[in-house]
Design an enzyme around this catalytic site. Sequence first.
Site, PDB file in Angstrom:
ATOM      1  N   SER A 280       0.855  -1.187   0.000  1.00  0.00           N
ATOM      2  CA  SER A 280       0.000   0.000   0.000  1.00  0.00           C
ATOM      3  C   SER A 280       0.889   1.236   0.000  1.00  0.00           C
ATOM      4  O   SER A 280       2.031   1.183   0.489  1.00  0.00           O
ATOM      5  CB  SER A 280      -0.857   0.000   1.271  1.00  0.00           C
ATOM      6  OG  SER A 280      -1.499   1.255   1.437  1.00  0.00           O
TER       7      SER A 280
ATOM      8  N   TYR B  84      -2.569  -1.526  10.436  1.00  0.00           N
ATOM      9  CA  TYR B  84      -2.719  -1.768   8.993  1.00  0.00           C
ATOM     10  C   TYR B  84      -1.522  -1.187   8.236  1.00  0.00           C
ATOM     11  O   TYR B  84      -0.883  -1.869   7.423  1.00  0.00           O
ATOM     12  CB  TYR B  84      -4.022  -1.147   8.468  1.00  0.00           C
ATOM     13  CG  TYR B  84      -4.131  -1.265   6.953  1.00  0.00           C
ATOM     14  CD1 TYR B  84      -4.444  -2.488   6.365  1.00  0.00           C
ATOM     15  CD2 TYR B  84      -3.880  -0.172   6.124  1.00  0.00           C
ATOM     16  CE1 TYR B  84      -4.506  -2.615   4.972  1.00  0.00           C
ATOM     17  CE2 TYR B  84      -3.942  -0.293   4.736  1.00  0.00           C
ATOM     18  CZ  TYR B  84      -4.259  -1.518   4.174  1.00  0.00           C
ATOM     19  OH  TYR B  84      -4.309  -1.645   2.806  1.00  0.00           O
TER      20      TYR B  84
END
Length: 252
Positions: A139, A152
Amino acid sequence: MEVTGNTILVTGGTSGIGRALAVALHQAGNTVIVAGRRQNLLDEIEAKYPGIVGMQLDVEDSSALQGFANEVQERFPNLNVLFNNAGIAGMEDYTADTVDVTRAKQTIATNITSVVELSAALLPHLRKQPKSTLMVTTSGLAFVPFPKGPVYSATKAFLHNWLDALRMQLRGTSVEVLELAPPYVQTELGGPQQAQDPRAMPLDAYTNEVMSILADPGKIEKGEVLVENVKHLRWAERDGHYEKTLEMFANF
Ligand SMILES: NC(=O)c1ccc[n+]([C@@H]2O[C@H](COP(=O)([O-])OP(=O)(O)OC[C@H]3O[C@@H](n4cnc5c(N)ncnc54)[C@H](OP(=O)(O)O)[C@@H]3O)[C@@H](O)[C@H]2O)c1
């Protein structure tokens, strides 16, 4: 990686980025196996795209991963691409009187542990193929964390770091190591509203840009598959806007 003629396992292939890339790769002439927990979606994909094979898998179930890997190798001896894409997101509030880390632990199991275990289980097979690829979805948040989602973001930073190390270890083997680092994309990762969020990149646009990058090795530097929209995050520290971006994320 060649964009045609492969046998590709896509985890997290039932929805969002994994599903969109699985369909695009299938249409580009690859044998594609999609894995995920939701059997209704696996059935729907098999019916809608004849040739794609669905296999049910809960990557959080660590004890099932080796058996799953064995089954995939037996059924698809030409498997040469593992695309570890399954992931979940969550938020934690460390200012609360009771900090709930239930979701954080699931996120670590899904985003980190399963990726390490499935890769370890399938790499011996991938190394035997004349040309193979291990691709993992990280990400943009691997490079600037989202303050509301510390675990996360950190799982993705872990994967980035781990992939850099793996790429060095696997140098000189048949295995190419790729990192797919998406920006904010219109999927339901963060809930149904994300799929409509105008701040997020449309899924079709993201998929098309990724396919054009994969088709042109000259567009992949150091194994990183980066669309234009994620480059401000990827290079935030180098280009001196890390603090400003972190501050902006805090108010997102
Ligand atoms: N969308 C974004 O803005 C964005 C940005 C950067 C990175 N990413 C990454 O992109 C990847 C795909 O996410 P997405 O945005 O496409 O969201 P998504 O639509 O929610 O897709 C997540 C996929 O992971 C699978 N999955 C989750 N937990 C699983 C488990 N325990 N076992 C097996 N499969 C599991 C889901 O399948 P089942 O529910 O059927 O199991 C689903 O196919 C993730 O790694 C995510 O972190 C997304």
